[in-house]
Design an enzyme around this catalytic site. Structure first.
Site, PDB file in Angstrom:
ATOM      1  N   GLU A  44     -12.271  -3.506  -2.722  1.00  0.00           N
ATOM      2  CA  GLU A  44     -11.653  -4.488  -3.625  1.00  0.00           C
ATOM      3  C   GLU A  44     -10.128  -4.321  -3.658  1.00  0.00           C
ATOM      4  O   GLU A  44      -9.387  -5.313  -3.706  1.00  0.00           O
ATOM      5  CB  GLU A  44     -12.232  -4.336  -5.031  1.00  0.00           C
ATOM      6  CG  GLU A  44     -13.721  -4.618  -5.136  1.00  0.00           C
ATOM      7  CD  GLU A  44     -14.083  -6.032  -4.727  1.00  0.00           C
ATOM      8  OE1 GLU A  44     -13.219  -6.922  -4.851  1.00  0.00           O
ATOM      9  OE2 GLU A  44     -15.213  -6.257  -4.265  1.00  0.00           O
ATOM     10  N   ASP A  79     -12.898  -4.381   4.148  1.00  0.00           N
ATOM     11  CA  ASP A  79     -13.808  -3.290   4.536  1.00  0.00           C
ATOM     12  C   ASP A  79     -13.049  -2.170   5.234  1.00  0.00           C
ATOM     13  O   ASP A  79     -13.322  -0.980   5.007  1.00  0.00           O
ATOM     14  CB  ASP A  79     -14.903  -3.829   5.473  1.00  0.00           C
ATOM     15  CG  ASP A  79     -16.052  -4.466   4.709  1.00  0.00           C
ATOM     16  OD1 ASP A  79     -16.129  -4.306   3.479  1.00  0.00           O
ATOM     17  OD2 ASP A  79     -16.878  -5.146   5.359  1.00  0.00           O
TER      18      ASP A  79
END
Length: 414
Positions: free
Chosen positions: A267, A345
């Site tokens: 995030e 990611d």
């Protein structure tokens, strides 16, 4: 002109239904080719859950089409004419908000079925009927209050400027930004109870991670989301100094501290890459395009509808045709979003460790019964995240998917 708009809307509905049919057929085929990321039973359950939701969505889409035909067939003109309100401002607000509430009322049974039938059958729903009614009423009240203010301002803009669609776009775009800033506060006030994360190892690791990346937040909080749903989730909400980290209590329960750090690292990757601002810019471009279209509709359309080109009719048409424009633009937004997910990611793997992010993604798929495969058309039109198998491969996890051929007969034990 009405025939053209109805034709475009019919094509939109046909494409949506076709994509759903292809997705259901694809899932029913590949669910028999060997489980991916889950045990056989969990894999079949995830497939059944995805198919059940898609079938319900198809019925809802068909009802949406019927409702559109009713509005275009005279109900919009009837509602506008039936409101015997002397105040033009109040008349406009009542007509537009009334249309929104009627649409919401028609869609309400589908929300109830999704929660108390499908989600309950697959072990997700923890809400009560009383909680559902409370949430629905609060949502309706907020819609009336906030929506009335927005309609009032847009109505004034429409009646005061020939370039009303430009200024209306600027106002609505400002509202979108404000909602992004206030969303965590609104959700905490009216829906989920959030409390500061207690001092301990997890809080120390999260604060260390945020300090390391220079992420300034108003705090780390835990949401009691488990009172409604068993799924795992977390979100970073707000803009500027209003940013906060909110972890669902279900997520804390199921993931290890290291896995949580990897997820939060993902995030934080979104913030580091400015993805939130990119999304807002994309929404802005979409809104500008929509206002440009609705600000230049031909006068013949209003004549065919039997209505005046009044602020309430303009906004009612906007509400009615918004799904079509959103559906057309969604693939572009989805492509950008999927690219951003891969980048996030990579950041999550760097900050929290690739192995922990892989483990977290596998747990999220299993716990949320997220079927890991989907038809290419479905991904193109609907998904904002890449297939989890592709994300895992990009993180170095070796995974094999047998998608070459399926069974001619139903799956064993179906």
């Amino acid at each position: 002109m009405i025939a053209t708009i109805v034709g475009i809307y019919t094509l939109y509905i046909f494409v949506r239904l076709y994509v759903s049919v292809m997705q259901i057929g694809y899932i029913n085929q590949v669910k028999c080719k060997g489980a991916v990321l889950m045990g056989e039973k969990e894999y079949r359950d995830a497939a059944a859950y995805a198919v059940a939701k898609e079938k319900l969505g198809m019925v809802e889409t068909f009802v949406e089409f019927l409702l559109f035909l009713v509005w275009m067939g005279g109900m919009m003109a009837w509602l506008d004419g039936a409101l015997a309100i002397e105040s033009e401002t109040l008349h406009t607000i009542t007509a537009v908000i009334g249309m929104i509430l009627i649409n919401s009322l028609v869609q309400l049974p589908f929300g109830w079925i999704a929660k108390f039938k499908i989600d309950a059958e697959f072990g997700f729903n923890r809400s009560t009927t009383a909680q559902f009614i409370k949430d629905t009423v609060i949502g309706a009240v907020l819609t009336v209050i906030i929506g009335s203010f927005i309609v009032w301002i847009v109505a004034m803009i429409i009646t005061s400027s020939a370039l009303w669609w430009v200024w209306s776009f600027a106002f609505i775009f400002a509202v979108v930004i404000a909602i992004n800033m206030l969303f965590p506060t609104i959700r905490a006030l009216f829906f989920d109870k959030v409390t500061p994360l207690e001092n301990g190892e997890l809080r120390e690791k999260i604060e260390e991670l945020m300090n390391k990346t220079g992420f300034v937040s108003s705090g780390v909080y835990v949401s009691d989301a488990s009172k409604r749903d068993a799924r795992l989730n977390a979100y970073f909400g707000g803009l500027g100094k209003t940013k906060r980290v909110v972890l669902f209590d279900t997520l804390i329960e199921k993931l290890s501290p290291s896995e949580l750090i990897a997820v939060l690292g993902h995030e934080l990757g979104h913030f580091a890459h400015g993805d939130l601002y990119k999304n807002i810019a994309m929404v802005g471009a979409m809104l500008f395009g929509m206002f440009a279209i609705f600000g230049n509709l031909p006068d013949t359309l209003y004549m065919e509808l039997g209505v005046a080109q009044s602020p309430q009719i303009v906004m009612m048409l906007f509400v009615l045709l918004l799904p079509v424009v959103s559906f057309v633009i969604m693939p572009l937004f989805g492509m950008m979003s999927r690219h951003n997910e891969y980048e996030a990611d990579r950041t999550g793997a760097e900050l929290g460790g690739a192995e922990y992010l892989v483990n977290a993604l596998k747990k999220l798929v299993a716990e949320n019964k997220s079927f890991p495969l989907s038809h290419p058309l479905y991904r193109f039109f609907h998904t904002t995240h890449p297939p989890v198998v592709d994300r895992l491969r990009a993180l170095g996890y070796d995974i094999h998917v047998n998608a070459d051929e399926g069974y001619a007969d139903p799956c064993p034990n179906d």
